[in-house]
Design a protein around this motif. Sequence first.
Motif, mmCIF file in Angstrom:
data_model
loop_
_atom_site.group_PDB
_atom_site.id
_atom_site.type_symbol
_atom_site.label_atom_id
_atom_site.label_comp_id
_atom_site.label_asym_id
_atom_site.label_seq_id
_atom_site.Cartn_x
_atom_site.Cartn_y
_atom_site.Cartn_z
ATOM 1 N N LEU A 36 18.946 -5.878 1.525
ATOM 2 C CA LEU A 36 17.779 -6.233 2.330
ATOM 3 C C LEU A 36 16.800 -7.100 1.550
ATOM 4 C CD1 LEU A 36 17.092 -2.753 3.976
ATOM 5 C CD2 LEU A 36 18.226 -4.710 5.006
ATOM 6 N N HIS A 37 16.232 -8.064 2.241
ATOM 7 C CA HIS A 37 15.122 -8.851 1.693
ATOM 8 C C HIS A 37 13.846 -8.042 1.890
ATOM 9 C CE1 HIS A 37 11.903 -11.817 1.641
ATOM 10 N NE2 HIS A 37 11.674 -11.573 2.908
ATOM 11 N N TYR A 38 13.040 -7.945 0.853
ATOM 12 C CA TYR A 38 11.814 -7.163 0.986
ATOM 13 C C TYR A 38 10.759 -7.683 0.036
ATOM 14 C CZ TYR A 38 13.589 -4.799 -3.220
ATOM 15 O OH TYR A 38 14.071 -4.552 -4.459
ATOM 16 N N ARG A 39 9.539 -7.225 0.252
ATOM 17 C CA ARG A 39 8.427 -7.626 -0.618
ATOM 18 C C ARG A 39 7.581 -6.419 -0.937
ATOM 19 N NH1 ARG A 39 4.333 -11.073 3.371
ATOM 20 N NH2 ARG A 39 3.978 -9.427 4.906
ATOM 21 N N ARG A 79 -2.548 -7.752 -2.015
ATOM 22 C CA ARG A 79 -1.965 -8.768 -2.879
ATOM 23 C C ARG A 79 -0.446 -8.630 -2.869
ATOM 24 N NH1 ARG A 79 -5.934 -6.757 -6.464
ATOM 25 N NH2 ARG A 79 -4.295 -5.803 -7.721
ATOM 26 N N LEU A 80 0.257 -9.748 -2.741
ATOM 27 C CA LEU A 80 1.708 -9.764 -2.793
ATOM 28 C C LEU A 80 2.138 -9.732 -4.255
ATOM 29 C CD1 LEU A 80 4.380 -9.981 -1.283
ATOM 30 C CD2 LEU A 80 4.157 -12.471 -1.399
ATOM 31 N N ALA A 102 -5.448 0.049 -9.434
ATOM 32 C CA ALA A 102 -5.038 -1.327 -9.149
ATOM 33 C C ALA A 102 -5.095 -1.667 -7.660
ATOM 34 C CB ALA A 102 -3.615 -1.560 -9.672
ATOM 35 N N VAL A 103 -5.381 -0.680 -6.806
ATOM 36 C CA VAL A 103 -5.411 -0.927 -5.366
ATOM 37 C C VAL A 103 -6.660 -1.731 -5.012
ATOM 38 C CG1 VAL A 103 -5.582 0.141 -3.095
ATOM 39 C CG2 VAL A 103 -4.112 1.158 -4.837
#
Length: 257
Positions: free
Chosen positions: A254-257, A56-57, A46-47
């Motif tokens: 924590l905010h993270y993505r 991709r986010l 999937a990378v």
Amino acid sequence: LPELAALRERGRSLREQLRVLEAEESDLEQRFYLGALQLPNKTHPAVPVGDQSQARLLEVVGEKPVFDFKPKGHLELGEGLDIIRQKRLSHVSGHRSYYLCGDGTLLQHALVTFTLRKLLSKGFLPMTVPDLLRGAVFEGCGVQPGATPSPVYVIDPARFEDLCLAGTSEVGIAGYFMDHAVKLQDLPVRVACSSTCYRAETDTGREPWGLYRVHQFTKVEMFGVTAAERGTESEELLDEFLGIQKEIFSELGLHYR
């Protein structure tokens, strides 16, 4: 006896043939081994292929804080609170080094303890590993100590033959399982390790800022050994580890993505 003399002569002839063949085998093994080291590790299907622009986010967790003032970075905050020192160290430990003091030190220990307790509650085996390991262990993890420039610190070979400082406890844990059989019924094995990581960090394309791309830091590692009976075990364990990482970040607020 004539028969004994003939057999002895035959033995000498075989030894000479073996001597030639063993030298040829050693040369072939060396050439093929060096070639095999050039083979990259497999990436997840999937990378995305390409550079960072192709990333991709996948998910955003929490909301990024909004301030009515210009926020300070971690280094400016740390230096203002006197818990991080990264200035005036060229005469002590050189470039990309730092000190943690007071609450900075306690914060590091608290994060390590928090993470280890989390992993132990999920059945991880705690482990302490050597910092110094032989080159073959690094090569088994896809790292080439002999590369130029070397990504790892190589200890003076005149005094210590074939020893390097580990850049991650992954290498030490992999060495624990190297040439070692694990019973199928014991899989998967989940290992948790906190260690000091040493990295040469020779990339000078962009000058790092703060406590990024430093030469030494402490990290908690999650490491797994899985079966390959169904062909999906590795990805399932990776998803489990990712879920634990998200759990850790969320519990820290924590905010993270």
